[in-house]
Design a protein around this motif. Sequence first.
Motif, PDB file in Angstrom:
ATOM      1  N   VAL A   1       0.871  -1.168   0.000  1.00 39.11           N
ATOM      2  CA  VAL A   1       0.000   0.000   0.000  1.00 39.11           C
ATOM      3  C   VAL A   1       0.912   1.222   0.000  1.00 39.11           C
ATOM      4  O   VAL A   1       1.811   1.325   0.841  1.00 39.11           O
ATOM      5  CB  VAL A   1      -0.922   0.020   1.232  1.00 39.11           C
ATOM      6  CG1 VAL A   1      -1.726   1.319   1.279  1.00 39.11           C
ATOM      7  CG2 VAL A   1      -1.854  -1.181   1.222  1.00 39.11           C
ATOM      8  N   ALA A   2       0.687   2.120  -0.969  1.00 41.29           N
ATOM      9  CA  ALA A   2       1.554   3.288  -1.132  1.00 41.29           C
ATOM     10  C   ALA A   2       0.843   4.555  -0.669  1.00 41.29           C
ATOM     11  O   ALA A   2      -0.367   4.557  -0.399  1.00 41.29           O
ATOM     12  CB  ALA A   2       2.004   3.406  -2.583  1.00 41.29           C
ATOM     13  N   VAL A   3       1.587   5.629  -0.600  1.00 41.47           N
ATOM     14  CA  VAL A   3       1.134   6.832   0.071  1.00 41.47           C
ATOM     15  C   VAL A   3       0.071   7.598  -0.714  1.00 41.47           C
ATOM     16  O   VAL A   3      -0.792   8.254  -0.132  1.00 41.47           O
ATOM     17  CB  VAL A   3       2.350   7.755   0.378  1.00 41.47           C
ATOM     18  CG1 VAL A   3       2.971   8.300  -0.900  1.00 41.47           C
ATOM     19  CG2 VAL A   3       1.931   8.889   1.307  1.00 41.47           C
ATOM     20  N   ILE A   4       0.092   7.552  -2.050  1.00 45.59           N
ATOM     21  CA  ILE A   4      -0.875   8.308  -2.860  1.00 45.59           C
ATOM     22  C   ILE A   4      -1.995   7.366  -3.283  1.00 45.59           C
ATOM     23  O   ILE A   4      -1.785   6.475  -4.112  1.00 45.59           O
ATOM     24  CB  ILE A   4      -0.197   8.925  -4.101  1.00 45.59           C
ATOM     25  CG1 ILE A   4       0.973   9.820  -3.681  1.00 45.59           C
ATOM     26  CG2 ILE A   4      -1.217   9.728  -4.918  1.00 45.59           C
ATOM     27  CD1 ILE A   4       1.782  10.372  -4.835  1.00 45.59           C
ATOM     28  N   PRO A   5      -3.201   7.518  -2.731  1.00 51.05           N
ATOM     29  CA  PRO A   5      -4.270   6.522  -2.925  1.00 51.05           C
ATOM     30  C   PRO A   5      -5.057   6.682  -4.212  1.00 51.05           C
ATOM     31  O   PRO A   5      -6.269   6.489  -4.238  1.00 51.05           O
ATOM     32  CB  PRO A   5      -5.159   6.781  -1.712  1.00 51.05           C
ATOM     33  CG  PRO A   5      -5.056   8.248  -1.492  1.00 51.05           C
ATOM     34  CD  PRO A   5      -3.623   8.609  -1.828  1.00 51.05           C
ATOM     35  N   LEU A   6      -4.407   7.040  -5.312  1.00 53.86           N
ATOM     36  CA  LEU A   6      -5.099   7.205  -6.586  1.00 53.86           C
ATOM     37  C   LEU A   6      -4.787   6.023  -7.499  1.00 53.86           C
ATOM     38  O   LEU A   6      -3.990   6.111  -8.428  1.00 53.86           O
ATOM     39  CB  LEU A   6      -4.698   8.524  -7.254  1.00 53.86           C
ATOM     40  CG  LEU A   6      -5.226   9.790  -6.572  1.00 53.86           C
ATOM     41  CD1 LEU A   6      -4.692  11.028  -7.256  1.00 53.86           C
ATOM     42  CD2 LEU A   6      -6.750   9.803  -6.575  1.00 53.86           C
ATOM     43  N   GLY A   7      -5.409   4.879  -7.220  1.00 53.29           N
ATOM     44  CA  GLY A   7      -5.225   3.723  -8.090  1.00 53.29           C
ATOM     45  C   GLY A   7      -4.139   2.797  -7.629  1.00 53.29           C
ATOM     46  O   GLY A   7      -4.041   2.448  -6.459  1.00 53.29           O
ATOM     47  N   GLY A   8      -3.273   2.403  -8.554  1.00 48.76           N
ATOM     48  CA  GLY A   8      -2.205   1.466  -8.247  1.00 48.76           C
ATOM     49  C   GLY A   8      -1.485   1.073  -9.511  1.00 48.76           C
ATOM     50  O   GLY A   8      -1.736   1.627 -10.587  1.00 48.76           O
ATOM     51  N   TYR A   9      -0.597   0.105  -9.399  1.00 50.87           N
ATOM     52  CA  TYR A   9       0.146  -0.343 -10.581  1.00 50.87           C
ATOM     53  C   TYR A   9       0.648  -1.755 -10.364  1.00 50.87           C
ATOM     54  O   TYR A   9       0.712  -2.263  -9.233  1.00 50.87           O
ATOM     55  CB  TYR A   9       1.321   0.597 -10.881  1.00 50.87           C
ATOM     56  CG  TYR A   9       2.401   0.621  -9.841  1.00 50.87           C
ATOM     57  CD1 TYR A   9       3.501  -0.240  -9.921  1.00 50.87           C
ATOM     58  CD2 TYR A   9       2.332   1.504  -8.759  1.00 50.87           C
ATOM     59  CE1 TYR A   9       4.495  -0.227  -8.952  1.00 50.87           C
ATOM     60  CE2 TYR A   9       3.317   1.528  -7.796  1.00 50.87           C
ATOM     61  CZ  TYR A   9       4.404   0.658  -7.889  1.00 50.87           C
ATOM     62  OH  TYR A   9       5.376   0.668  -6.939  1.00 50.87           O
ATOM     63  N   VAL A  10       0.980  -2.401 -11.481  1.00 53.19           N
ATOM     64  CA  VAL A  10       1.566  -3.740 -11.484  1.00 53.19           C
ATOM     65  C   VAL A  10       2.916  -3.652 -12.193  1.00 53.19           C
ATOM     66  O   VAL A  10       3.005  -3.081 -13.282  1.00 53.19           O
ATOM     67  CB  VAL A  10       0.647  -4.740 -12.223  1.00 53.19           C
ATOM     68  CG1 VAL A  10       1.366  -6.059 -12.459  1.00 53.19           C
ATOM     69  CG2 VAL A  10      -0.631  -4.975 -11.440  1.00 53.19           C
ATOM     70  N   ARG A  11       3.957  -4.190 -11.569  1.00 54.39           N
ATOM     71  CA  ARG A  11       5.276  -4.244 -12.218  1.00 54.39           C
ATOM     72  C   ARG A  11       5.620  -5.701 -12.487  1.00 54.39           C
ATOM     73  O   ARG A  11       5.765  -6.499 -11.555  1.00 54.39           O
ATOM     74  CB  ARG A  11       6.346  -3.588 -11.354  1.00 54.39           C
ATOM     75  CG  ARG A  11       7.692  -3.481 -12.097  1.00 54.39           C
ATOM     76  CD  ARG A  11       8.650  -2.560 -11.392  1.00 54.39           C
ATOM     77  NE  ARG A  11       9.152  -3.159 -10.159  1.00 54.39           N
ATOM     78  CZ  ARG A  11       9.309  -2.496  -9.024  1.00 54.39           C
ATOM     79  NH1 ARG A  11       8.965  -1.226  -8.951  1.00 54.39           N
ATOM     80  NH2 ARG A  11       9.785  -3.101  -7.950  1.00 54.39           N
ATOM     81  N   MET A  12       5.750  -6.017 -13.780  1.00 50.62           N
ATOM     82  CA  MET A  12       6.051  -7.389 -14.193  1.00 50.62           C
ATOM     83  C   MET A  12       7.526  -7.510 -14.567  1.00 50.62           C
ATOM     84  O   MET A  12       8.117  -6.559 -15.095  1.00 50.62           O
ATOM     85  CB  MET A  12       5.175  -7.781 -15.390  1.00 50.62           C
ATOM     86  CG  MET A  12       3.686  -7.816 -15.083  1.00 50.62           C
ATOM     87  SD  MET A  12       2.666  -8.150 -16.545  1.00 50.62           S
ATOM     88  CE  MET A  12       2.763  -6.571 -17.401  1.00 50.62           C
ATOM     89  N   ALA A  13       8.087  -8.659 -14.305  1.00 46.60           N
ATOM     90  CA  ALA A  13       9.486  -8.909 -14.683  1.00 46.60           C
ATOM     91  C   ALA A  13       9.594  -8.960 -16.198  1.00 46.60           C
ATOM     92  O   ALA A  13       8.743  -9.523 -16.881  1.00 46.60           O
ATOM     93  CB  ALA A  13       9.959 -10.235 -14.081  1.00 46.60           C
TER      94      ALA A  13
END
Length: 456
Positions: A60-72
Amino acid sequence: MMVYLQQAFYLIVVLGLLIFIHELGHFLAAKAFGVRVEVFSLGFGARLFGFRRGPTEYRVAVIPLGGYVRMAGEMFDTVVEPEPDHFTAKPRWQRVVVYLAGPAMNVLLALVLWFGLLLGGMAVRVTDEGPPVVASVLPGSAAERAGIVPGDRIVAVDGTPLRDTGQFQELVMLSGGRELIYRVRRGSEELEIPVVPDVHPIHGVGIDGIVPRVTVTVESVVDGGPAAQAGVRPGDRLLLVGGRPVSDARSVTEVIREHAGEPVDLVVEREGRRIELVAVPRVDPDGVPRIGVTLGLPVRRVEGVADAARQTLVMAREQLLLTVRLVSGLVRMAVSPKVLSGPLEIARVTQEFASHGLFAFAYTLALISFQLGLFNLLPIPVLDGGHIVILLAEMIGRRELPRTVKERLLQVGLALILLMAILVLSLDVYKRILIESAPSGEPAQVEQPERAPATP
Protein backbone atom coordinates in the motif's frame (compact mmCIF):
# COMPACT_ATOMS: atom_id res chain seq x y z
CA MET A 1 -14.77 24.48 1.52
CA MET A 2 -16.79 21.43 2.62
CA VAL A 3 -17.95 20.87 -0.97
CA TYR A 4 -14.33 20.81 -2.19
CA LEU A 5 -13.39 18.32 0.51
CA GLN A 6 -16.30 16.10 -0.50
CA GLN A 7 -15.28 16.32 -4.14
CA ALA A 8 -11.68 15.42 -3.27
CA PHE A 9 -12.94 12.45 -1.27
CA TYR A 10 -15.10 11.14 -4.13
CA LEU A 11 -12.28 11.68 -6.62
CA ILE A 12 -9.93 9.55 -4.50
CA VAL A 13 -12.58 6.87 -4.02
CA VAL A 14 -13.64 6.70 -7.67
CA LEU A 15 -10.26 6.94 -9.40
CA GLY A 16 -8.60 4.83 -6.72
CA LEU A 17 -11.14 2.05 -7.08
CA LEU A 18 -11.32 2.11 -10.88
CA ILE A 19 -7.56 2.19 -11.45
CA PHE A 20 -7.11 -0.55 -8.86
CA ILE A 21 -9.69 -2.71 -10.69
CA HIS A 22 -7.88 -1.97 -13.95
CA GLU A 23 -4.51 -3.05 -12.58
CA LEU A 24 -6.09 -6.10 -10.96
CA GLY A 25 -7.08 -7.23 -14.45
CA HIS A 26 -3.46 -7.01 -15.63
CA PHE A 27 -2.30 -8.80 -12.47
CA LEU A 28 -4.71 -11.73 -12.78
CA ALA A 29 -3.98 -12.24 -16.49
CA ALA A 30 -0.21 -12.09 -15.90
CA LYS A 31 -0.45 -14.63 -13.09
CA ALA A 32 -2.60 -16.91 -15.27
CA PHE A 33 0.13 -17.01 -17.93
CA GLY A 34 2.95 -17.56 -15.44
CA VAL A 35 4.41 -14.06 -15.65
CA ARG A 36 6.39 -13.09 -12.56
CA VAL A 37 4.71 -10.06 -10.99
CA GLU A 38 7.26 -8.27 -8.83
CA VAL A 39 5.00 -5.57 -7.33
CA PHE A 40 1.26 -5.16 -7.00
CA SER A 41 0.70 -1.76 -5.41
CA LEU A 42 -2.46 -0.14 -4.11
CA GLY A 43 -1.58 3.51 -4.60
CA PHE A 44 1.51 5.29 -5.90
CA GLY A 45 4.65 6.74 -4.38
CA ALA A 46 6.46 5.69 -1.23
CA ARG A 47 5.56 2.34 0.32
CA LEU A 48 3.56 2.55 3.55
CA PHE A 49 3.30 -1.13 4.41
CA GLY A 50 2.88 -4.51 2.73
CA PHE A 51 3.93 -8.12 2.59
CA ARG A 52 5.55 -10.57 0.22
CA ARG A 53 3.97 -13.78 -1.00
CA GLY A 54 6.03 -15.80 -3.43
CA PRO A 55 7.77 -13.54 -5.97
CA THR A 56 5.24 -10.71 -5.52
CA GLU A 57 5.35 -7.83 -3.08
CA TYR A 58 1.87 -6.60 -2.20
CA ARG A 59 2.06 -3.04 -0.90
CA VAL A 60 0.00 0.00 0.00
CA ALA A 61 1.55 3.29 -1.13
CA VAL A 62 1.13 6.83 0.07
CA ILE A 63 -0.87 8.31 -2.86
CA PRO A 64 -4.27 6.52 -2.93
CA LEU A 65 -5.10 7.21 -6.59
CA GLY A 66 -5.23 3.72 -8.09
CA GLY A 67 -2.20 1.47 -8.25
CA TYR A 68 0.15 -0.34 -10.58
CA VAL A 69 1.57 -3.74 -11.48
CA ARG A 70 5.28 -4.24 -12.22
CA MET A 71 6.05 -7.39 -14.19
CA ALA A 72 9.49 -8.91 -14.68
CA GLY A 73 10.90 -8.39 -18.15
CA GLU A 74 8.58 -5.67 -19.34
CA MET A 75 9.16 -3.99 -22.68
CA PHE A 76 12.40 -2.17 -21.89
CA ASP A 77 13.92 -4.51 -19.35
CA THR A 78 17.73 -4.45 -19.62
CA VAL A 79 17.99 -8.26 -19.55
CA VAL A 80 19.29 -9.46 -22.91
CA GLU A 81 17.88 -12.98 -22.64
CA PRO A 82 14.50 -12.97 -20.87
CA GLU A 83 13.82 -15.70 -18.37
CA PRO A 84 10.83 -18.03 -18.87
CA ASP A 85 8.65 -16.11 -16.40
CA HIS A 86 9.44 -12.71 -17.92
CA PHE A 87 6.64 -10.83 -19.66
CA THR A 88 8.56 -10.47 -22.93
CA ALA A 89 9.28 -14.21 -22.97
CA LYS A 90 5.59 -15.01 -23.34
CA PRO A 91 3.87 -15.44 -26.72
CA ARG A 92 2.56 -12.20 -28.17
CA TRP A 93 -1.07 -13.31 -27.96
CA GLN A 94 -0.66 -13.82 -24.21
CA ARG A 95 0.82 -10.35 -23.86
CA VAL A 96 -2.14 -8.95 -25.82
CA VAL A 97 -4.49 -10.66 -23.35
CA VAL A 98 -2.57 -9.21 -20.39
CA TYR A 99 -2.86 -5.69 -21.82
CA LEU A 100 -6.52 -6.26 -22.71
CA ALA A 101 -7.40 -7.53 -19.23
CA GLY A 102 -7.13 -4.10 -17.60
CA PRO A 103 -9.74 -2.34 -19.77
CA ALA A 104 -11.85 -5.51 -19.74
CA MET A 105 -12.06 -5.37 -15.94
CA ASN A 106 -13.30 -1.77 -16.10
CA VAL A 107 -15.96 -2.71 -18.63
CA LEU A 108 -16.90 -5.78 -16.59
CA LEU A 109 -17.30 -3.67 -13.44
CA ALA A 110 -19.63 -1.32 -15.32
CA LEU A 111 -21.73 -4.22 -16.61
CA VAL A 112 -21.96 -5.79 -13.14
CA LEU A 113 -23.00 -2.48 -11.55
CA TRP A 114 -25.63 -1.75 -14.21
CA PHE A 115 -26.96 -5.30 -13.96
CA GLY A 116 -27.19 -5.04 -10.16
CA LEU A 117 -28.87 -1.64 -10.30
CA LEU A 118 -31.46 -2.90 -12.77
CA LEU A 119 -32.25 -5.92 -10.60
CA GLY A 120 -32.39 -3.58 -7.60
CA GLY A 121 -35.17 -1.54 -9.16
CA MET A 122 -33.45 1.14 -11.26
CA ALA A 123 -35.97 2.48 -13.76
CA VAL A 124 -35.29 2.42 -17.50
CA ARG A 125 -36.50 5.29 -19.66
CA VAL A 126 -39.13 4.29 -22.22
CA THR A 127 -38.40 6.36 -25.33
CA ASP A 128 -41.21 7.70 -27.49
CA GLU A 129 -40.89 6.02 -30.86
CA GLY A 130 -40.93 7.93 -34.14
CA PRO A 131 -39.48 11.23 -35.38
CA PRO A 132 -39.62 13.98 -32.73
CA VAL A 133 -42.33 16.64 -32.80
CA VAL A 134 -41.44 20.16 -31.62
CA ALA A 135 -43.37 21.07 -28.48
CA SER A 136 -41.76 24.48 -28.06
CA VAL A 137 -38.77 26.50 -29.20
CA LEU A 138 -36.71 28.50 -26.71
CA PRO A 139 -36.56 32.25 -27.45
CA GLY A 140 -33.31 33.37 -29.11
CA SER A 141 -32.22 29.80 -29.83
CA ALA A 142 -30.70 28.42 -33.01
CA ALA A 143 -33.99 26.71 -33.90
CA GLU A 144 -35.96 29.93 -33.52
CA ARG A 145 -33.46 31.81 -35.70
CA ALA A 146 -33.77 29.09 -38.34
CA GLY A 147 -37.58 29.27 -38.38
CA ILE A 148 -38.48 26.03 -36.57
CA VAL A 149 -41.96 26.31 -35.00
CA PRO A 150 -44.01 24.22 -32.53
CA GLY A 151 -45.76 21.35 -34.27
CA ASP A 152 -42.95 20.71 -36.75
CA ARG A 153 -42.05 17.04 -37.09
CA ILE A 154 -38.32 16.54 -37.69
CA VAL A 155 -38.05 13.43 -39.85
CA ALA A 156 -34.34 13.54 -40.73
CA VAL A 157 -31.09 15.37 -39.98
CA ASP A 158 -28.46 15.62 -42.72
CA GLY A 159 -30.23 12.84 -44.58
CA THR A 160 -30.30 10.48 -41.57
CA PRO A 161 -33.88 9.33 -40.83
CA LEU A 162 -34.83 9.77 -37.16
CA ARG A 163 -36.25 6.82 -35.23
CA ASP A 164 -36.72 8.63 -31.89
CA THR A 165 -35.99 11.75 -29.86
CA GLY A 166 -32.81 10.32 -28.32
CA GLN A 167 -31.16 9.84 -31.71
CA PHE A 168 -32.08 13.41 -32.69
CA GLN A 169 -30.64 14.89 -29.49
CA GLU A 170 -27.39 12.95 -29.90
CA LEU A 171 -26.94 14.26 -33.45
CA VAL A 172 -27.46 17.82 -32.22
CA MET A 173 -25.21 17.34 -29.18
CA LEU A 174 -22.28 16.28 -31.38
CA SER A 175 -22.76 19.08 -33.93
CA GLY A 176 -22.30 22.36 -32.03
CA GLY A 177 -21.38 25.19 -34.40
CA ARG A 178 -21.84 23.03 -37.51
CA GLU A 179 -24.69 23.47 -39.97
CA LEU A 180 -27.25 20.67 -40.03
CA ILE A 181 -30.08 20.26 -42.49
CA TYR A 182 -33.35 19.45 -40.72
CA ARG A 183 -35.97 17.80 -42.91
CA VAL A 184 -39.20 19.07 -41.38
CA ARG A 185 -42.78 17.98 -41.99
CA ARG A 186 -45.10 20.94 -41.46
CA GLY A 187 -48.69 20.11 -42.25
CA SER A 188 -48.73 18.76 -45.80
CA GLU A 189 -45.36 20.32 -46.63
CA GLU A 190 -41.88 18.86 -46.23
CA LEU A 191 -39.15 21.48 -45.82
CA GLU A 192 -35.37 21.42 -45.54
CA ILE A 193 -34.22 23.98 -42.98
CA PRO A 194 -30.54 24.67 -42.19
CA VAL A 195 -29.88 24.95 -38.44
CA VAL A 196 -26.55 25.73 -36.76
CA PRO A 197 -26.75 24.49 -33.13
CA ASP A 198 -25.11 26.81 -30.62
CA VAL A 199 -22.15 25.52 -28.60
CA HIS A 200 -22.85 25.30 -24.88
CA PRO A 201 -20.43 27.74 -23.20
CA ILE A 202 -19.38 25.24 -20.53
CA HIS A 203 -19.95 21.70 -21.76
CA GLY A 204 -19.25 22.24 -25.46
CA VAL A 205 -22.25 20.25 -26.68
CA GLY A 206 -24.56 21.43 -29.42
CA ILE A 207 -27.91 22.97 -28.36
CA ASP A 208 -30.62 24.03 -30.78
CA GLY A 209 -33.32 25.16 -28.34
CA ILE A 210 -35.92 22.60 -29.39
CA VAL A 211 -38.02 21.07 -26.63
CA PRO A 212 -39.49 17.89 -28.15
CA ARG A 213 -42.99 16.67 -27.46
CA VAL A 214 -42.84 13.80 -24.96
CA THR A 215 -45.18 11.56 -23.05
CA VAL A 216 -45.65 12.98 -19.54
CA THR A 217 -46.44 10.70 -16.61
CA VAL A 218 -47.24 11.27 -12.95
CA GLU A 219 -44.30 10.16 -10.79
CA SER A 220 -45.86 10.95 -7.41
CA VAL A 221 -48.99 12.51 -5.92
CA VAL A 222 -49.10 14.64 -2.76
CA ASP A 223 -51.43 13.11 -0.18
CA GLY A 224 -54.51 15.25 0.28
CA GLY A 225 -53.60 17.53 -2.61
CA PRO A 226 -55.96 18.55 -5.44
CA ALA A 227 -54.67 15.81 -7.74
CA ALA A 228 -55.08 13.13 -5.07
CA GLN A 229 -58.63 14.32 -4.35
CA ALA A 230 -59.39 14.20 -8.07
CA GLY A 231 -58.23 10.57 -8.28
CA VAL A 232 -54.87 11.02 -10.03
CA ARG A 233 -52.47 8.13 -9.36
CA PRO A 234 -48.72 7.63 -9.84
CA GLY A 235 -48.09 6.09 -13.27
CA ASP A 236 -50.98 7.90 -14.97
CA ARG A 237 -50.15 9.32 -18.41
CA LEU A 238 -51.40 12.87 -18.90
CA LEU A 239 -53.17 13.27 -22.24
CA LEU A 240 -55.14 16.53 -21.85
CA VAL A 241 -55.04 19.31 -19.24
CA GLY A 242 -57.66 22.02 -19.46
CA GLY A 243 -58.62 20.70 -22.89
CA ARG A 244 -55.11 21.18 -24.26
CA PRO A 245 -52.90 18.30 -25.44
CA VAL A 246 -49.94 17.64 -23.14
CA SER A 247 -46.70 18.03 -25.09
CA ASP A 248 -44.28 18.34 -22.17
CA ALA A 249 -44.27 19.11 -18.45
CA ARG A 250 -44.08 22.85 -19.13
CA SER A 251 -47.40 22.76 -20.99
CA VAL A 252 -49.04 21.24 -17.89
CA THR A 253 -47.55 23.90 -15.61
CA GLU A 254 -48.78 26.73 -17.85
CA VAL A 255 -52.38 25.52 -17.77
CA ILE A 256 -52.35 24.94 -13.99
CA ARG A 257 -51.02 28.44 -13.34
CA GLU A 258 -53.78 29.95 -15.48
CA HIS A 259 -56.52 28.29 -13.38
CA ALA A 260 -55.81 29.11 -9.74
CA GLY A 261 -58.88 28.11 -7.73
CA GLU A 262 -60.76 27.05 -10.88
CA PRO A 263 -61.64 23.48 -11.94
CA VAL A 264 -59.27 22.02 -14.52
CA ASP A 265 -60.28 19.02 -16.63
CA LEU A 266 -57.67 16.25 -16.74
CA VAL A 267 -57.66 13.32 -19.15
CA VAL A 268 -55.28 10.52 -18.18
CA GLU A 269 -54.47 7.08 -19.51
CA ARG A 270 -54.31 4.29 -16.93
CA GLU A 271 -53.72 0.65 -17.86
CA GLY A 272 -54.90 1.33 -21.39
CA ARG A 273 -58.11 3.14 -20.28
CA ARG A 274 -58.93 6.82 -20.81
CA ILE A 275 -60.15 8.46 -17.59
CA GLU A 276 -61.58 11.98 -17.17
CA LEU A 277 -60.91 13.79 -13.87
CA VAL A 278 -61.28 17.30 -12.45
CA ALA A 279 -58.79 19.04 -10.13
CA VAL A 280 -58.87 22.50 -8.55
CA PRO A 281 -55.34 24.03 -8.25
CA ARG A 282 -54.41 25.53 -4.88
CA VAL A 283 -52.08 28.47 -4.42
CA ASP A 284 -49.06 27.47 -2.32
CA PRO A 285 -47.31 29.81 0.20
CA ASP A 286 -45.08 31.08 -2.65
CA GLY A 287 -48.14 32.21 -4.57
CA VAL A 288 -47.87 29.48 -7.22
CA PRO A 289 -50.96 27.43 -8.19
CA ARG A 290 -50.30 23.68 -7.90
CA ILE A 291 -52.27 20.44 -8.00
CA GLY A 292 -49.71 18.41 -6.02
CA VAL A 293 -47.98 16.09 -8.50
CA THR A 294 -44.43 15.42 -9.63
CA LEU A 295 -44.16 14.89 -13.37
CA GLY A 296 -41.72 12.74 -15.25
CA LEU A 297 -41.36 10.53 -18.31
CA PRO A 298 -42.45 6.94 -18.90
CA VAL A 299 -40.18 4.39 -17.28
CA ARG A 300 -40.21 0.68 -16.72
CA ARG A 301 -38.44 -1.78 -14.47
CA VAL A 302 -36.87 -4.99 -15.68
CA GLU A 303 -38.68 -8.27 -15.31
CA GLY A 304 -36.22 -10.88 -14.12
CA VAL A 305 -32.58 -11.72 -14.70
CA ALA A 306 -32.81 -12.24 -18.47
CA ASP A 307 -34.44 -8.83 -19.00
CA ALA A 308 -31.82 -7.19 -16.76
CA ALA A 309 -29.01 -8.82 -18.74
CA ARG A 310 -30.53 -7.71 -22.05
CA GLN A 311 -31.00 -4.13 -20.83
CA THR A 312 -27.44 -4.06 -19.49
CA LEU A 313 -26.12 -4.95 -22.94
CA VAL A 314 -28.36 -2.29 -24.50
CA MET A 315 -26.90 0.35 -22.15
CA ALA A 316 -23.35 -0.80 -22.93
CA ARG A 317 -24.02 -0.68 -26.66
CA GLU A 318 -25.44 2.84 -26.43
CA GLN A 319 -22.43 4.06 -24.45
CA LEU A 320 -20.01 2.38 -26.85
CA LEU A 321 -21.60 3.93 -29.94
CA LEU A 322 -21.78 7.36 -28.28
CA THR A 323 -18.09 7.15 -27.33
CA VAL A 324 -17.07 6.10 -30.86
CA ARG A 325 -19.01 9.01 -32.36
CA LEU A 326 -17.59 11.41 -29.80
CA VAL A 327 -13.97 10.35 -30.42
CA SER A 328 -14.56 10.49 -34.17
CA GLY A 329 -15.95 14.01 -33.84
CA LEU A 330 -12.99 15.13 -31.72
CA VAL A 331 -10.48 13.70 -34.22
CA ARG A 332 -12.28 15.42 -37.12
CA MET A 333 -12.49 18.63 -35.02
CA ALA A 334 -16.27 18.56 -35.49
CA VAL A 335 -16.87 18.41 -31.72
CA SER A 336 -15.61 20.94 -29.18
CA PRO A 337 -12.95 19.62 -26.78
CA LYS A 338 -15.06 21.17 -24.00
CA VAL A 339 -17.05 17.92 -23.98
CA LEU A 340 -14.06 16.25 -22.30
CA SER A 341 -13.98 15.93 -18.53
CA GLY A 342 -10.89 15.68 -16.35
CA PRO A 343 -10.42 14.93 -12.66
CA LEU A 344 -11.98 18.19 -11.43
CA GLU A 345 -15.15 17.63 -13.46
CA ILE A 346 -15.24 13.96 -12.45
CA ALA A 347 -15.02 15.03 -8.80
CA ARG A 348 -17.79 17.60 -9.19
CA VAL A 349 -20.16 15.32 -11.11
CA THR A 350 -19.54 12.34 -8.82
CA GLN A 351 -20.19 14.40 -5.70
CA GLU A 352 -23.36 15.82 -7.25
CA PHE A 353 -24.73 12.40 -8.16
CA ALA A 354 -23.69 10.90 -4.83
CA SER A 355 -25.86 13.52 -3.11
CA HIS A 356 -28.86 11.88 -4.83
CA GLY A 357 -28.21 8.52 -3.21
CA LEU A 358 -26.40 5.23 -3.62
CA PHE A 359 -28.11 4.26 -6.89
CA ALA A 360 -27.08 7.52 -8.58
CA PHE A 361 -23.50 7.19 -7.29
CA ALA A 362 -23.23 3.55 -8.44
CA TYR A 363 -24.60 4.43 -11.89
CA THR A 364 -22.04 7.23 -12.24
CA LEU A 365 -19.26 4.93 -11.08
CA ALA A 366 -20.29 2.39 -13.74
CA LEU A 367 -20.35 5.05 -16.44
CA ILE A 368 -16.88 6.36 -15.55
CA SER A 369 -15.51 2.79 -15.35
CA PHE A 370 -16.89 1.98 -18.81
CA GLN A 371 -15.40 5.16 -20.28
CA LEU A 372 -12.05 4.50 -18.58
CA GLY A 373 -11.93 1.04 -20.10
CA LEU A 374 -12.66 2.39 -23.59
CA PHE A 375 -10.14 5.23 -23.18
CA ASN A 376 -7.37 2.78 -22.37
CA LEU A 377 -8.11 0.91 -25.61
CA LEU A 378 -7.29 3.96 -27.76
CA PRO A 379 -4.37 3.08 -30.09
CA ILE A 380 -1.98 5.52 -28.43
CA PRO A 381 1.39 4.15 -27.35
CA VAL A 382 1.67 4.19 -23.52
CA LEU A 383 -2.00 3.18 -23.26
CA ASP A 384 -3.00 -0.49 -23.33
CA GLY A 385 -4.49 -0.03 -26.79
CA GLY A 386 -1.17 1.29 -28.11
CA HIS A 387 0.74 -1.71 -26.74
CA ILE A 388 -1.83 -4.05 -28.28
CA VAL A 389 -1.46 -2.38 -31.69
CA ILE A 390 2.34 -2.79 -31.54
CA LEU A 391 2.03 -6.46 -30.66
CA LEU A 392 -0.55 -7.06 -33.40
CA ALA A 393 1.75 -5.36 -35.92
CA GLU A 394 4.57 -7.69 -34.86
CA MET A 395 2.26 -10.71 -35.13
CA ILE A 396 1.21 -9.72 -38.65
CA GLY A 397 4.76 -8.89 -39.73
CA ARG A 398 6.12 -11.96 -37.91
CA ARG A 399 9.10 -10.04 -36.58
CA GLU A 400 10.01 -7.82 -33.63
CA LEU A 401 9.92 -4.08 -34.15
CA PRO A 402 13.32 -2.48 -33.47
CA ARG A 403 13.73 -1.32 -29.89
CA THR A 404 14.44 2.26 -31.02
CA VAL A 405 11.16 2.34 -32.97
CA LYS A 406 9.22 1.23 -29.90
CA GLU A 407 10.97 3.84 -27.78
CA ARG A 408 10.09 6.61 -30.24
CA LEU A 409 6.47 5.45 -30.43
CA LEU A 410 6.15 5.48 -26.65
CA GLN A 411 7.74 8.92 -26.48
CA VAL A 412 5.20 10.24 -28.98
CA GLY A 413 2.37 8.54 -27.07
CA LEU A 414 3.56 9.99 -23.78
CA ALA A 415 3.71 13.48 -25.32
CA LEU A 416 0.16 13.11 -26.63
CA ILE A 417 -1.13 11.97 -23.24
CA LEU A 418 0.63 14.85 -21.46
CA LEU A 419 -0.82 17.38 -23.93
CA MET A 420 -4.26 15.84 -23.46
CA ALA A 421 -3.89 16.01 -19.67
CA ILE A 422 -2.91 19.70 -19.82
CA LEU A 423 -5.86 20.45 -22.13
CA VAL A 424 -8.38 18.59 -19.98
CA LEU A 425 -7.15 20.13 -16.72
CA SER A 426 -7.24 23.61 -18.30
CA LEU A 427 -10.82 23.00 -19.46
CA ASP A 428 -11.75 21.73 -15.99
CA VAL A 429 -10.49 24.95 -14.43
CA TYR A 430 -12.25 27.02 -17.10
CA LYS A 431 -15.56 25.21 -16.48
CA ARG A 432 -15.20 25.55 -12.72
CA ILE A 433 -14.66 29.32 -13.03
CA LEU A 434 -17.71 29.73 -15.29
CA ILE A 435 -19.93 27.56 -13.09
CA GLU A 436 -18.98 29.33 -9.87
CA SER A 437 -19.22 32.83 -11.38
CA ALA A 438 -22.77 32.25 -12.66
CA PRO A 439 -25.50 33.69 -10.38
CA SER A 440 -27.32 30.36 -10.05
CA GLY A 441 -24.21 28.15 -10.11
CA GLU A 442 -24.38 27.40 -13.82
CA PRO A 443 -25.67 29.14 -16.95
CA ALA A 444 -29.14 28.15 -18.03
CA GLN A 445 -29.20 25.10 -20.21
CA VAL A 446 -31.67 23.89 -22.79
CA GLU A 447 -34.23 21.69 -21.09
CA GLN A 448 -33.78 18.01 -21.75
CA PRO A 449 -36.83 15.79 -22.07
CA GLU A 450 -35.35 13.30 -19.62
CA ARG A 451 -36.37 15.56 -16.74
CA ALA A 452 -39.66 17.25 -15.99
CA PRO A 453 -39.05 21.01 -15.72
CA ALA A 454 -41.81 21.63 -13.17
CA THR A 455 -43.77 20.20 -10.30
CA PRO A 456 -47.28 21.69 -10.62
